[in-house]
Design a protein around this motif. Structure first.
Motif, PDB file in Angstrom:
ATOM      1  N   THR A  11      33.553  38.583  39.251  1.00 54.05           N
ATOM      2  CA  THR A  11      32.447  38.850  40.146  1.00 54.05           C
ATOM      3  C   THR A  11      32.580  37.971  41.380  1.00 54.05           C
ATOM      4  O   THR A  11      32.648  36.753  41.272  1.00 54.05           O
ATOM      5  CB  THR A  11      31.096  38.578  39.451  1.00 54.05           C
ATOM      6  OG1 THR A  11      31.010  39.397  38.286  1.00 54.05           O
ATOM      7  CG2 THR A  11      29.924  38.891  40.359  1.00 54.05           C
ATOM      8  N   LEU A  12      32.641  38.622  42.540  1.00 57.78           N
ATOM      9  CA  LEU A  12      32.722  37.922  43.819  1.00 57.78           C
ATOM     10  C   LEU A  12      31.598  38.426  44.709  1.00 57.78           C
ATOM     11  O   LEU A  12      31.479  39.625  44.932  1.00 57.78           O
ATOM     12  CB  LEU A  12      34.058  38.189  44.512  1.00 57.78           C
ATOM     13  CG  LEU A  12      35.302  37.646  43.840  1.00 57.78           C
ATOM     14  CD1 LEU A  12      36.541  38.097  44.593  1.00 57.78           C
ATOM     15  CD2 LEU A  12      35.265  36.137  43.762  1.00 57.78           C
ATOM     16  N   LYS A  13      30.806  37.499  45.198  1.00 60.98           N
ATOM     17  CA  LYS A  13      29.694  37.852  46.089  1.00 60.98           C
ATOM     18  C   LYS A  13      28.802  38.934  45.480  1.00 60.98           C
ATOM     19  O   LYS A  13      28.346  39.849  46.147  1.00 60.98           O
ATOM     20  CB  LYS A  13      30.225  38.297  47.446  1.00 60.98           C
ATOM     21  CG  LYS A  13      31.054  37.237  48.138  1.00 60.98           C
ATOM     22  CD  LYS A  13      31.691  37.764  49.395  1.00 60.98           C
ATOM     23  CE  LYS A  13      32.669  36.727  49.932  1.00 60.98           C
ATOM     24  NZ  LYS A  13      33.542  37.267  50.955  1.00 60.98           N
ATOM     25  N   GLY A  14      28.585  38.834  44.165  1.00 57.73           N
ATOM     26  CA  GLY A  14      27.701  39.762  43.474  1.00 57.73           C
ATOM     27  C   GLY A  14      28.307  41.101  43.120  1.00 57.73           C
ATOM     28  O   GLY A  14      27.624  41.971  42.589  1.00 57.73           O
ATOM     29  N   HIS A  15      29.585  41.292  43.387  1.00 58.98           N
ATOM     30  CA  HIS A  15      30.245  42.564  43.099  1.00 58.98           C
ATOM     31  C   HIS A  15      31.432  42.346  42.164  1.00 58.98           C
ATOM     32  O   HIS A  15      32.156  41.362  42.292  1.00 58.98           O
ATOM     33  CB  HIS A  15      30.738  43.224  44.391  1.00 58.98           C
ATOM     34  CG  HIS A  15      29.653  43.519  45.364  1.00 58.98           C
ATOM     35  ND1 HIS A  15      28.789  44.571  45.222  1.00 58.98           N
ATOM     36  CD2 HIS A  15      29.268  42.871  46.501  1.00 58.98           C
ATOM     37  CE1 HIS A  15      27.933  44.576  46.219  1.00 58.98           C
ATOM     38  NE2 HIS A  15      28.192  43.542  47.008  1.00 58.98           N
ATOM     39  N   THR A  17      35.087  43.021  40.858  1.00 58.33           N
ATOM     40  CA  THR A  17      36.358  43.443  41.418  1.00 58.33           C
ATOM     41  C   THR A  17      37.449  43.182  40.393  1.00 58.33           C
ATOM     42  O   THR A  17      37.326  42.275  39.570  1.00 58.33           O
ATOM     43  CB  THR A  17      36.663  42.724  42.755  1.00 58.33           C
ATOM     44  OG1 THR A  17      37.823  43.297  43.344  1.00 58.33           O
ATOM     45  CG2 THR A  17      36.883  41.245  42.562  1.00 58.33           C
ATOM     46  N   ASN A  41      35.055  32.614  37.463  1.00 56.29           N
ATOM     47  CA  ASN A  41      34.508  33.347  38.618  1.00 56.29           C
ATOM     48  C   ASN A  41      34.277  32.415  39.802  1.00 56.29           C
ATOM     49  O   ASN A  41      34.523  32.786  40.951  1.00 56.29           O
ATOM     50  CB  ASN A  41      33.204  34.056  38.259  1.00 56.29           C
ATOM     51  CG  ASN A  41      33.417  35.342  37.508  1.00 56.29           C
ATOM     52  OD1 ASN A  41      34.489  35.923  37.521  1.00 56.29           O
ATOM     53  ND2 ASN A  41      32.382  35.799  36.839  1.00 56.29           N
ATOM     54  N   ALA A  45      36.157  32.601  43.357  1.00 59.44           N
ATOM     55  CA  ALA A  45      35.351  32.693  44.579  1.00 59.44           C
ATOM     56  C   ALA A  45      35.806  31.663  45.614  1.00 59.44           C
ATOM     57  O   ALA A  45      35.888  31.966  46.810  1.00 59.44           O
ATOM     58  CB  ALA A  45      33.873  32.521  44.257  1.00 59.44           C
ATOM     59  N   GLU A  46      36.130  30.449  45.169  1.00 61.60           N
ATOM     60  CA  GLU A  46      36.639  29.412  46.074  1.00 61.60           C
ATOM     61  C   GLU A  46      37.966  29.847  46.689  1.00 61.60           C
ATOM     62  O   GLU A  46      38.191  29.686  47.889  1.00 61.60           O
ATOM     63  CB  GLU A  46      36.831  28.093  45.335  1.00 61.60           C
ATOM     64  CG  GLU A  46      35.575  27.366  45.010  1.00 61.60           C
ATOM     65  CD  GLU A  46      35.843  26.064  44.259  1.00 61.60           C
ATOM     66  OE1 GLU A  46      37.003  25.576  44.255  1.00 61.60           O
ATOM     67  OE2 GLU A  46      34.891  25.541  43.669  1.00 61.60           O
ATOM     68  N   ASP A  48      39.029  32.849  47.037  1.00 59.75           N
ATOM     69  CA  ASP A  48      38.750  33.980  47.921  1.00 59.75           C
ATOM     70  C   ASP A  48      38.290  33.505  49.293  1.00 59.75           C
ATOM     71  O   ASP A  48      38.738  34.012  50.327  1.00 59.75           O
ATOM     72  CB  ASP A  48      37.692  34.885  47.285  1.00 59.75           C
ATOM     73  CG  ASP A  48      37.416  36.139  48.087  1.00 59.75           C
ATOM     74  OD1 ASP A  48      38.383  36.787  48.543  1.00 59.75           O
ATOM     75  OD2 ASP A  48      36.232  36.479  48.250  1.00 59.75           O
ATOM     76  N   VAL A  49      37.405  32.511  49.334  1.00 59.74           N
ATOM     77  CA  VAL A  49      36.891  31.988  50.600  1.00 59.74           C
ATOM     78  C   VAL A  49      38.005  31.314  51.403  1.00 59.74           C
ATOM     79  O   VAL A  49      38.062  31.441  52.632  1.00 59.74           O
ATOM     80  CB  VAL A  49      35.728  30.996  50.345  1.00 59.74           C
ATOM     81  CG1 VAL A  49      35.376  30.206  51.590  1.00 59.74           C
ATOM     82  CG2 VAL A  49      34.515  31.741  49.816  1.00 59.74           C
TER      83      VAL A  49
END
Length: 80
Positions: A11-15, A17, A41, A45-46, A48-49
């Motif tokens: 889950t990335l940014k609430g979605h 993937t 997750n 997310a880190e 990904d940013v």
């Protein structure tokens, strides 16, 4: 292990993937997340940013895992 990519959902940014990585990279990523005491997750997310717009997420994860390993190897060579 087959070396073939394995798809997992995060889950990335609430979605949700899907990311396809070889099992060895999933294992290494889980170990890093555990070492940092954070959910996978959150670690993804880190990553990904921090990745550039021209790098895919799976590639960014592979590079992250490689750099983590390189850092730990370098530290082991310095410390007695």
């Amino acid at each position: 292990m087959s070396g073939r990519p394995v798809k997992h959902s995060v889950t990335l940014k609430g979605h949700r993937t899907s990311i396809s990585l070889e099992e060895e990279f999933w294992q290494a990523l889980r170990a890093i997340a555990e070492r940092k005491s954070q959910p996978i997750n959150a670690l993804v997310a880190e990553i990904d940013v921090d990745r550039g717009a021209d790098m895919g997420l799976a590639s960014a994860i592979r590079v992250f895992v490689l750099r983590d390993l390189q850092t730990r190897v370098a530290q082991d060579q310095i410390e007695p």
